[in-house]
Design a protein around this motif. Structure first.
Motif, PDB file in Angstrom:
ATOM      1  N   ALA A 156     -62.219 -20.177  69.355  1.00  0.00           N
ATOM      2  CA  ALA A 156     -63.035 -20.462  68.176  1.00  0.00           C
ATOM      3  C   ALA A 156     -62.199 -21.085  67.068  1.00  0.00           C
ATOM      4  O   ALA A 156     -61.064 -20.680  66.824  1.00  0.00           O
TER       5      ALA A 156
ATOM      6  N   ARG B 293     -57.397 -18.112  59.980  1.00  0.00           N
ATOM      7  CA  ARG B 293     -58.031 -16.905  60.517  1.00  0.00           C
ATOM      8  C   ARG B 293     -57.140 -15.684  60.306  1.00  0.00           C
ATOM      9  O   ARG B 293     -57.625 -14.589  60.006  1.00  0.00           O
TER      10      ARG B 293
ATOM     11  N   CYS C 265     -62.048 -22.225  62.873  1.00  0.00           N
ATOM     12  CA  CYS C 265     -62.605 -21.829  61.593  1.00  0.00           C
ATOM     13  C   CYS C 265     -62.148 -22.816  60.529  1.00  0.00           C
ATOM     14  O   CYS C 265     -61.254 -23.631  60.761  1.00  0.00           O
ATOM     15  N   ASP C 266     -62.776 -22.737  59.345  1.00  0.00           N
ATOM     16  CA  ASP C 266     -62.399 -23.629  58.262  1.00  0.00           C
ATOM     17  C   ASP C 266     -61.209 -23.050  57.502  1.00  0.00           C
ATOM     18  O   ASP C 266     -60.654 -22.003  57.888  1.00  0.00           O
TER      19      ASP C 266
ATOM     20  N   SER D 241     -56.512 -23.593  62.082  1.00  0.00           N
ATOM     21  CA  SER D 241     -57.540 -22.572  62.239  1.00  0.00           C
ATOM     22  C   SER D 241     -56.934 -21.187  62.448  1.00  0.00           C
ATOM     23  O   SER D 241     -57.370 -20.206  61.833  1.00  0.00           O
TER      24      SER D 241
ATOM     25  N   TRP E 238     -58.043 -16.461  69.347  1.00  0.00           N
ATOM     26  CA  TRP E 238     -58.032 -17.849  69.798  1.00  0.00           C
ATOM     27  C   TRP E 238     -57.844 -17.935  71.311  1.00  0.00           C
ATOM     28  O   TRP E 238     -58.520 -18.720  71.987  1.00  0.00           O
TER      29      TRP E 238
ATOM     30  N   GLY F  80     -61.181 -19.444  56.739  1.00  0.00           N
ATOM     31  CA  GLY F  80     -61.207 -18.491  57.833  1.00  0.00           C
ATOM     32  C   GLY F  80     -62.592 -18.227  58.377  1.00  0.00           C
ATOM     33  O   GLY F  80     -62.773 -17.345  59.226  1.00  0.00           O
ATOM     34  N   GLU F  81     -63.612 -19.009  57.923  1.00  0.00           N
ATOM     35  CA  GLU F  81     -64.970 -18.814  58.413  1.00  0.00           C
ATOM     36  C   GLU F  81     -65.194 -19.622  59.676  1.00  0.00           C
ATOM     37  O   GLU F  81     -64.793 -20.788  59.786  1.00  0.00           O
ATOM     38  N   ALA F  82     -65.855 -19.003  60.662  1.00  0.00           N
ATOM     39  CA  ALA F  82     -66.041 -19.643  61.971  1.00  0.00           C
ATOM     40  C   ALA F  82     -66.833 -20.935  61.851  1.00  0.00           C
ATOM     41  O   ALA F  82     -67.819 -21.022  61.115  1.00  0.00           O
ATOM     42  N   LEU F  83     -66.386 -21.948  62.606  1.00  0.00           N
ATOM     43  CA  LEU F  83     -67.085 -23.217  62.661  1.00  0.00           C
ATOM     44  C   LEU F  83     -67.976 -23.321  63.889  1.00  0.00           C
ATOM     45  O   LEU F  83     -68.878 -24.147  63.961  1.00  0.00           O
TER      46      LEU F  83
END
Length: 318
Positions: free
Chosen positions: A308, A23, A310-311, A19, A303, A314-317
């Protein structure tokens, strides 16, 4: 929320590692979004040893994420007058939200400062590992190739803290092949090698280390080297340069891997670990790699503050 620490890459779960790398690439590509996760937070930047990229990266990164910074030089703290590491850490943790520290010594001091849950501690380079460099390298490879899984990397030079982080990081990705060519007596530390091999057994990655330059692998994706005089260290062998001389990265390496990208953690000494022809040539992405250090630092700071995930884009999960 309890503070998150990055003393070693092994402090990160696989999900956290992947992640943070994704990111960092998202920040570099302008996909980080408008969030300012460090609003109201204060980051201490303490460097006992010289630094250009890492210090600038974390300072600029914290500011870009909305935070404030306090900088300390090697002679600024009462550690120099006999205050204990533990007492210094107690004070830091009551005033700072994040401490980014380069001691260039053992990690015990950083672990002592991290023995609390109020302030995050980030290792900006210790004698045995350079975890934030490792994250930068992974981010650079992801941006260059669009993936890390299955890449083939040749590292040439000392098995120093940069090589340690590279091995610990790459072995967390499936089917990666990392071959290290290190001078005799200057290879990876046994503990680092054992940990990296354990990761490799789990992910299907491959780690090989040899102490010569014969029979180099062919068609690698990247060739990596680091300067021979690691910051904050010295070599006990007065004839060490003779052992290192065959491990210089020259254009001849590209005869076997013509499409390989060249990486270097910088600073570089042209004519020692690498020739100017390679460092300044078309295969080199060393200065893009340096630029990625700020984006990777932003991902680490985010982080530390939010945890957080992310996938791979880089998009937040959450």
């Amino acid at each position: 929320m309890a503070a998150r620490h990055l003393i070693s890459l092994d402090d990160l779960t696989d999900a956290d590692l992947h992640s943070v790398v994704a990111r960092g690439a998202a920040f570099a590509d302008g996909r980080g979004g408008p969030a300012r996760p460090l609003d109201g937070a204060v980051t201490g930047i303490y460097f006992r040893k010289t630094s250009t990229r890492t210090r600038t990266a974390f300072s600029a990164g914290a500011l870009r994420l909305g935070g404030a910074i306090v900088g300390y030089g090697p002679d600024d703290l009462q550690l120099n007058t006999g205050e204990t590491t533990q007492d210094t850490g107690q004070v830091f943790s009551r005033m700072l939200d994040v401490l980014v520290a380069r001691t260039a010594g053992e990690t015990a001091e950083l672990r002592a400062w991290a023995d609390q849950d109020r302030m995050s501690v980030v290792n900006a380079m210790s004698a045995d590992e350079h975890p934030t460099q490792g994250l930068t390298d992974l981010t650079t490879l992801l941006r260059r190739f669009g993936r890390i899984e299955g890449l083939r990397v040749l590292y040439v030079g000392e098995g120093n803290n940069t090589a340690a982080a590279l091995a610990l990081g790459l072995m967390r990705f499936a089917r990666v092949e990392l071959e290290l060519r290190t001078p005799p007596g200057f290879g990876l530390a046994e503990e680092i090698r054992a940990t990296a091999l354990a990761h490799a057994a789990r992910t299907g990655a491959t780690l090989v280390e040899r102490h010569d330059m014969a029979e180099l692998p062919q068609d690698v994706d990247a060739v990596y080297t680091s300067r021979w005089q690691t910051t904050g260290t010295s070599k006990g062998d007065p004839n060490w340069r003779e052992a290192f001389a065959p491990f210089q990265v020259t254009a001849a390496l590209w005869e076997r891997s013509p499409k390989a990208a060249f990486l270097h953690d910088l600073p570089a000494h042209r004519g020692e670990e690498v020739t100017a022809e390679v460092l300044d040539g078309p295969a080199s992405i060393a200065f893009d790699q340096a630029a990625n250090k700020m984006y990777s630092a932003m991902a680490v700071l985010e982080w530390c503050r939010t945890g957080a995930l992310c996938d791979l884009n880089g998009e937040a999960l959450r």
